[in-house]
Scaffold this motif. Structure first.
Motif, PDB file in Angstrom:
ATOM      1  N   LEU A  21      -8.828   4.472  -0.585  1.00 28.93           N
ATOM      2  CA  LEU A  21      -9.874   3.456  -0.529  1.00 28.93           C
ATOM      3  C   LEU A  21     -10.176   2.892  -1.909  1.00 28.93           C
ATOM      4  N   CYS A  24      -7.297   0.596  -2.813  1.00 31.52           N
ATOM      5  CA  CYS A  24      -7.315  -0.610  -1.990  1.00 31.52           C
ATOM      6  C   CYS A  24      -8.449  -1.542  -2.386  1.00 31.52           C
ATOM      7  N   GLU A  25      -9.597  -0.965  -2.748  1.00 31.09           N
ATOM      8  CA  GLU A  25     -10.720  -1.801  -3.155  1.00 31.09           C
ATOM      9  C   GLU A  25     -10.402  -2.541  -4.453  1.00 31.09           C
ATOM     10  N   THR A  26      -9.725  -1.863  -5.388  1.00 34.54           N
ATOM     11  CA  THR A  26      -9.320  -2.530  -6.631  1.00 34.54           C
ATOM     12  C   THR A  26      -8.377  -3.692  -6.340  1.00 34.54           C
ATOM     13  N   ARG A  28      -8.077  -5.344  -3.529  1.00 39.21           N
ATOM     14  CA  ARG A  28      -8.791  -6.387  -2.792  1.00 39.21           C
ATOM     15  C   ARG A  28      -9.612  -7.257  -3.732  1.00 39.21           C
ATOM     16  N   ARG A  29     -10.250  -6.662  -4.727  1.00 41.93           N
ATOM     17  CA  ARG A  29     -11.065  -7.425  -5.673  1.00 41.93           C
ATOM     18  C   ARG A  29     -10.201  -8.366  -6.512  1.00 41.93           C
ATOM     19  N   TYR A 110      -1.503  -4.467  -0.034  1.00 40.35           N
ATOM     20  CA  TYR A 110      -1.615  -3.042  -0.373  1.00 40.35           C
ATOM     21  C   TYR A 110      -0.271  -2.324  -0.453  1.00 40.35           C
ATOM     22  N   ARG A 134      -6.976   0.636   4.703  1.00 35.64           N
ATOM     23  CA  ARG A 134      -8.410   0.895   4.650  1.00 35.64           C
ATOM     24  C   ARG A 134      -8.937   1.393   5.989  1.00 35.64           C
TER      25      ARG A 134
END
Length: 463
Positions: A21, A24-26, A28-29, A110, A134
């Protein structure tokens, strides 16, 4: 699986999910342009901070869009068959013509994505459920060769009584186990070393468990198909975002410098030495064409405007480098395109088409695996087509006239025209079928010659 095995699997997958997570968040940003704001010194004015925010020039999203828009499955059939194979009706029923992007895009971002083929309730129909990393965690016996995972866990957030709870479904090769993993806040506060306590406290409703009926070649399997964008045995799956982060950061910082110059230095600077005045007097002096001062030692000079062209050149260089790394045409990012012929466009997109071919091979194998699994799970092993492969929409820049000329020459040599129709740019499988049904002729050279000799307009005077 018994309860102890289920809770052990939950602990392993929660640990993997927490690690994934964050990554993946990095990504996505960076994809959405939220990350990459240039740093400014502490105590900087609000105007400088604002320029740092608006200076972000995100091109990573354009790279992902370029590949996602060129990936489209339009058929599923064997090479020696004109009609689509068994399983294409299931694809159409699941509306995957439109929903396939939900599988391709997470894989591009991803590095991998998943497709779950299972019923949502006991004895229900098989649903096609695209999932990103995610939303799903899968554990494989051999990461590089195992087509199906040993077990997998879907996770989603459900609001119950105003409280966000983490719900899930654990799947092995036979059963689906509904899960309640507690509140989102409690899980976020739990340290990684204590995730086993979450698994121990998870609510496992044995009575709600149901078989998913998924089999592959007669063997029960976990109904999850993995789509891998690229990578190798050392690095693992890798998407299109991660390799471009460093270049995107450099692009943002150079663009920020350009904004600073354009805001504060792209006009002649007026300098007055030996004179001090209030803000209102300075504004009045700035608006005057002729300045006069009582002090004899006051000197007024002007500095030339700073040029932003050196920054523009650096920006162009960085954009071209990003295009080279991503293997796409620079015109896809800059939007600048001269009056080019179809052949010139084809040459500019050669590297992009090679990379697309590699993605289509990788994704195509996964789609064929998914279609095989869907057919066998729905109708039985005897109905599975053999030798069928997915057909991708052609997006290559080619001359329409040259393609038609090639099709005409091949058909004149006896190649069935209905097998050549998919080569026409933009021709869908439904259109090919409609044309085949409408003509309903034997595509032989004699038949083509006869059609060419037949008058097409009634009353043309030809007999």
């Amino acid at each position: 699986m018994d309860e102890a095995q289920i809770r052990e699997s939950i602990t392993q997958m929660l640990t993997v999910r927490r690690r994934d997570l964050a990554e993946c968040e990095t990504l996505r940003r960076w994809l959405t342009g939220q990350a990459g704001t240039p740093e400014v010194p502490k105590g900087s004015e609000s105007e400088i901070k604002h320029l740092a925010v608006v200076a972000k020039r995100n091109v990573i999203g354009m790279v992902v869009d370029t590949f996602a828009q060129n990936l489209g499955v339009v058929g599923y059939r064997a090479a020696d068959e004109a009609a689509d194979a068994t399983g294409w009706d299931l694809w159409q029923r699941a509306r995957m013509d439109a929903r396939q992007d939900e599988v391709h895009r997470p894989a591009l971002v991803y590095g991998l994505s998943y497709l779950v083929l299972r019923p949502l309730v006991a004895d229900g129909p098989v649903e096609w459920l695209p999932r990103s990393p995610r939303q799903l965690v899968a554990l494989y016996e051999h990461d590089d060769v195992s087509p199906f995972p040993v077990c997998a866990m879907e996770v989603w957030v459900q609001t119950v009584g105003g409280v966000k709870r983490l719900r899930g479904a654990l799947m092995d090769d036979e059963w689906v186990y509904p899960l309640d993993l507690g509140t989102v806040a409690d899980l976020a506060r739990t340290k990684t070393a204590s995730l086993s306590h979450v698994a121990t406290a998870a609510v496992i409703d044995d009575e709600a468990a149901f078989p998913h009926r998924a089999t592959y070649d007669g063997t029960p399997v976990c109904p999850v198909v993995r789509f891998v964008n690229g990578g190798d045995a050392d690095s693992g799956p890798i998407g299109e975002v991660a390799p471009l982060i460093a270049s995107q950061r450099a692009l943002n910082e150079v663009n920020f410098d350009r904004h600073i110059v354009s805001r504060f230095g792209a006009f002649p600077q007026k300098v007055i030495s030996g004179w001090a005045a209030g803000e209102s007097e300075v504004l009045k002096a700035s608006a005057r064409r002729v300045w006069t001062f009582e002090q004899a030692d006051v000197k007024a000079t002007a500095l030339p405007a700073a040029s932003v062209e050196p920054y523009n050149a650096v920006l162009r260089e960085i954009v071209e480098h990003i295009a080279q790394v991503a293997q796409i045409s620079p015109a896809q990012i800059t939007g600048q395109m001269a009056n080019l012929s179809a052949e010139a466009l084809w040459a500019a997109e050669t590297a992009q088409q090679r990379k697309l071919d590699a993605k289509r091979r990788a994704f195509g194998e996964s789609w064929e695996l998914a279609l095989h699994l869907a057919v066998e799970t729905t109708s039985g092993q005897d109905t599975v087509p053999h030798g069928a492969e997915v057909i991708w929409r052609s997006t290559e820049a080619r001359s329409f006239g040259a393609i038609i000329d090639g099709i005409t020459k091949l058909s004149s040599q006896g190649v069935p025209i209905d097998l050549l129709m998919p080569l026409v740019p933009g021709m869908t499988q439904q259109q090919v079928k409609a044309i085949r049904d409408r003509l309903d002729v034997d595509y032989t050279p004699d038949a083509i010659a006869a059609l060419a000799a037949t008058p097409l307009l009634a009353g043309s005077g030809q007999e």
